[in-house]
Design an enzyme around this catalytic site. Structure first.
Site, short mmCIF file in Angstrom:
data_model
loop_
_atom_site.label_atom_id
_atom_site.label_comp_id
_atom_site.label_asym_id
_atom_site.label_seq_id
_atom_site.Cartn_x
_atom_site.Cartn_y
_atom_site.Cartn_z
N HIS A 1 -2.80 7.33 6.98
CA HIS A 1 -1.81 8.22 6.35
C HIS A 1 -2.49 9.52 5.89
O HIS A 1 -1.90 10.59 5.95
CB HIS A 1 -1.18 7.55 5.12
N GLY B 1 0.84 -1.19 0.00
CA GLY B 1 0.00 0.00 0.00
C GLY B 1 0.87 1.24 0.00
O GLY B 1 2.01 1.20 0.48
N CYS C 1 5.99 0.04 7.41
CA CYS C 1 5.57 1.15 6.56
C CYS C 1 6.74 1.55 5.67
O CYS C 1 7.88 1.61 6.14
CB CYS C 1 5.15 2.33 7.44
N LEU C 2 6.46 1.81 4.40
CA LEU C 2 7.54 2.20 3.47
C LEU C 2 8.18 3.52 3.90
O LEU C 2 9.28 3.84 3.48
CB LEU C 2 6.99 2.32 2.04
N GLN D 1 2.79 9.88 1.37
CA GLN D 1 4.07 9.16 1.32
C GLN D 1 4.87 9.47 0.07
O GLN D 1 6.03 9.07 -0.04
CB GLN D 1 3.83 7.64 1.37
N HIS E 1 -4.56 1.29 7.48
CA HIS E 1 -3.21 1.84 7.51
C HIS E 1 -3.10 3.01 6.51
O HIS E 1 -2.58 4.08 6.85
CB HIS E 1 -2.21 0.72 7.16
N GLU E 2 -3.63 2.79 5.30
CA GLU E 2 -3.53 3.84 4.27
C GLU E 2 -4.41 5.04 4.61
O GLU E 2 -4.02 6.19 4.41
CB GLU E 2 -3.89 3.28 2.89
ZN ZN Z 1 2.50 3.31 5.71
#
Ligand code: ZN
Length: 170
Positions: free
Chosen positions: A132, A43, A86-87, A48, A128-129
């Protein structure tokens, strides 16, 4: 596309709704999918990649989701603790607590309204997304001690990586 990392401003900002799905948005979404796969993520949300708009891409179990202006309609009473990463905080993981199931309404890339009942992993990724888009990371879904420990661990990793990079230059 560069993925924004912990400590950068756009991650902690509340994103604005997408008002029109135009070529810019379509191009952005396509670049986000590319970046997500390159980084082995499942995701990736607008903030991000430094874009504070309410959109995200998800790729899970061979299915792709373009999620625009999502809204959580219902959450289960039942909670679930799952290890998340998380990226934007690569290399660290921590358990986060969330509702096990969610019902989410969102718009797809064609502007069609969609509703999904997600459970387990998919429910986790959607939440999660969406977090963000509200300036939150999964560590904000963990207790304070876990959050502090995870941030410290991440910062230590970053400092060590920087040291290694400096050494290589000498
Ligand atoms: Zn994340």
């Amino acid at each position: 596309m560069r993925v924004v990392k912990w400590g950068e401003k756009s991650l902690l900002e509340v994103s604005k709704p997408v008002e029109e799905i135009n070529d810019y948005i379509r191009e952005l979404i396509s670049e986000m999918f590319k970046t997500m796969y390159e980084e082995n993520g499942i995701g990736l949300a607008g903030p991000q990649v430094g874009v504070n708009l309410r959109l995200a891409v998800i790729g899970l179990d061979g299915k792709e989701y373009v999620v625009i202006n999502p809204q959580i309609l219902e959450t289960s009473q039942e909670l679930h603790v799952m290890e998340e990463g998380c990226l934007s905080m690569p290399g660290v993981y921590a358990p986060a607590t969330r509702p096990k199931r969610v019902k989410v309404q969102y718009m797809d890339l064609d502007g069609r309204r969609r509703t999904i009942d997600a459970d387990g992993m998919l429910a986790k990724v959607f939440q999660h997304e969406i977090d963000h888009l509200d300036g939150m990371l999964y560590i904000h879904r963990a207790d304070e001690e876990t959050r502090e420990r995870t941030i410290k661990r991440y910062e230590r990793k970053q400092a060590n990586a920087a040291k290694r990079r400096r050494r290589r230059r000498h």
